[in-house]
Design a protein around this motif. Structure first.
Motif, PDB file in Angstrom:
ATOM      1  N   ASN A  88       0.848  -1.187   0.000  1.00  0.00           N
ATOM      2  CA  ASN A  88       0.000   0.000   0.000  1.00  0.00           C
ATOM      3  C   ASN A  88       0.888   1.244   0.000  1.00  0.00           C
ATOM      4  OD1 ASN A  88      -1.806   2.075   0.505  1.00  0.00           O
ATOM      5  ND2 ASN A  88      -3.099   0.779   1.777  1.00  0.00           N
ATOM      6  N   GLN A 116       1.828   8.179   3.935  1.00  0.00           N
ATOM      7  CA  GLN A 116       1.287   8.741   5.180  1.00  0.00           C
ATOM      8  C   GLN A 116       2.279   8.583   6.324  1.00  0.00           C
ATOM      9  OE1 GLN A 116      -2.512   6.943   5.966  1.00  0.00           O
ATOM     10  NE2 GLN A 116      -3.366   7.555   3.992  1.00  0.00           N
ATOM     11  N   TRP A 120       7.910   5.815  -4.700  1.00  0.00           N
ATOM     12  CA  TRP A 120       7.003   5.690  -5.845  1.00  0.00           C
ATOM     13  C   TRP A 120       7.765   5.232  -7.088  1.00  0.00           C
ATOM     14  CZ3 TRP A 120       6.809   8.190 -10.606  1.00  0.00           C
ATOM     15  CH2 TRP A 120       5.645   7.973 -11.353  1.00  0.00           C
ATOM     16  N   SER A 159       0.018   4.405  -0.549  1.00  0.00           N
ATOM     17  CA  SER A 159      -0.570   5.538   0.161  1.00  0.00           C
ATOM     18  C   SER A 159      -0.300   5.449   1.656  1.00  0.00           C
ATOM     19  CB  SER A 159      -2.082   5.601  -0.098  1.00  0.00           C
ATOM     20  OG  SER A 159      -2.728   4.435   0.408  1.00  0.00           O
ATOM     21  N   TRP A 160      -0.310   4.224   2.209  1.00  0.00           N
ATOM     22  CA  TRP A 160       0.005   4.047   3.630  1.00  0.00           C
ATOM     23  C   TRP A 160       1.456   4.437   3.894  1.00  0.00           C
ATOM     24  CZ3 TRP A 160       3.658   1.057   6.125  1.00  0.00           C
ATOM     25  CH2 TRP A 160       3.525   0.956   7.511  1.00  0.00           C
TER      26      TRP A 160
END
Length: 430
Positions: A64, A70, A115, A66-67
């Motif tokens: 994940n 964050q 990314w 996005s995790w």
């Protein structure tokens, strides 16, 4: 070094380079000269970010993105807050333009790197169609590792035996062979149990008539492993069954932690230790210090130092664990660690090593002044059931060692000692 350890090291080094590099870039773009204060800021920022990132699980790969982003933002936010607080308290003078630029560039660089790395993996491996032969525990765990570590997708499971309804099985091993011949997959991972030797041999033989890449995953779940890892000796792959997390870079980090913390504690406690020594001398006719023989790393015998505790004053030292302060000298000498399995007496080892499975595995690391078992309420046990639980905590520590776990244990030890001292004080008043 195992693949997972290499990956973790690459992530740590990448983050270190990006955090320090973005500070250098911020200074360069702002037109200010680089100075020692920026070197200190870079070192402090990198170390604090590492501790927070490890605590938040950023060095355990996740599918994940996005995790991860964050957690990067959250960890860096705490670095920023701590930096601003220290700058305010110490009245350190930094260029606002430099620091603001660094605060913005650093998390962007780390996030962009993650990314890009995932995009690279998708580019290299994204077209791979993967099948797993074996839908048992090994196959399911393998699928999770492949998906989380490389972002790849499993197209199907194949197995002759009936499995849980939660696992979708495309067919049996005969179907797998036919699908492979029809070009429906690029690679196959064989994740069958070691007891299925005949099925594995037959499957490997049939797959020679295909152009599919085949990988064999050994079923190590039949063993009770302790920090196992793959190694290579002259091209021969081997796996350690009982290993230590403190080989290589782990051992270096642990030793640096011991040196820094023990020096700091001895400096802070130098005067209190002198007062304690004077108290022991005034209340006891014997020596101030005495030594005890214990087993250390790899079962080698070492001498541990303690304050004498044969008087009521000594009992207070035992209750508050202040009698262990001289053992920080053992840490400096490299005989002990600040955190690790507590060293038992020679007699204790001889009594329980034969009666308690895996008892001696606790000596794969250096003994500690405090440990995971102690902060969980186990220490000085005499019952066999308690000893087994104690050893389970010690082995958990060895298997899951990290710098953050050491810091957590130190904090819990300090809190436990404070509460114990307060409890004894009020208990005596009553």
């Amino acid at each position: 070094m195992s693949g997972s350890h290499q990956s973790t090291l690459i992530q740590i080094l990448s983050d270190t380079g990006l955090l320090a590099g973005t500070l250098w870039l911020s200074v360069y773009l702002s037109g200010y000269p680089w100075s020692d204060k920026y070197s200190i800021a870079a070192l402090g920022g990198v170390l604090l970010y590492y501790l927070l990132a490890e605590m938040n699980g950023l060095y355990m790969r996740s599918a994940n993105l996005s995790w991860e982003l964050q957690q990067i933002a959250w960890s860096w936010l705490w670095v920023v807050l701590v930096f601003l607080l220290l700058a305010f308290v110490t009245k350190a003078e930094y260029s606002r333009q430099v620091i603001l630029t660094w605060f913005v560039l650093a998390p962007l660089a780390v996030g962009l790197w993650r990314w890009c790395f995932r995009a690279f993996l998708r580019q290299v491996f994204g077209s791979s169609r993967i099948a797993i032969a074996g839908a048992g525990d090994l196959g399911k765990r393998l699928a999770q590792i492949i998906e989380s570590h490389q972002g790849l997708s499993i197209i199907s499971f194949y197995d002759d035996k009936r499995v849980e309804d939660s696992i979708e099985v495309r067919g049996n091993l005969e179907t797998l062979i036919q699908d492979a011949k029809n070009g429906q997959m690029d690679c196959i991972y064989i994740a069958l149990p070691m007891s299925a030797e005949k099925r594995i041999k037959a499957l490997l033989s049939d797959l020679t008539d295909t152009a599919v890449v085949v990988y064999m995953i050994p079923d190590l779940f039949i063993f009770d492993l302790l920090h196992s890892r793959w190694q290579n000796i002259a091209g021969l792959p081997i796996i350690s069954i009982y290993g230590s997390p403190l080989d290589g870079i782990g051992g270096l980090l642990k030793r640096l932690e011991d040196l820094i913390m023990s020096l700091f504690i001895l400096l802070v406690m130098a005067i209190p230790m002198c007062i304690i020594g004077l108290g022991v001398k005034l209340t006891s006719p014997g020596p101030i210090l005495f030594r005890q023989q214990r087993y250390g790393l790899a079962g080698q015998k070492i001498w541990l130092w303690k304050f004498c505790t044969s008087t009521p004053f000594g009992q207070f030292l035992r209750r508050t664990s202040l009698d262990k302060l001289p053992q920080f000298i053992n840490v400096l000498l490299g005989q002990m660690s600040i955190v690790g399995p507590r060293p038992h007496s020679i007699w204790f080892n001889q009594q329980f090593r034969q009666r308690t499975p895996k008892y001696m595995l606790r000596h794969l690391v250096k003994p500690g002044i405090t440990g995971w078992a102690e902060v969980n309420g186990f220490g000085g046990e005499t019952k066999l059931t308690q000893i087994k639980t104690h050893i389970a905590y010690d082995l958990y520590y060895i298997e899951n060692w990290s710098l953050w776990l050491d810091i957590k244990i130190v904090i819990l030890t300090i809190l436990k000692g404070c509460f114990l001292t307060i409890g004894n004080f009020y208990g005596k008043k009553k």
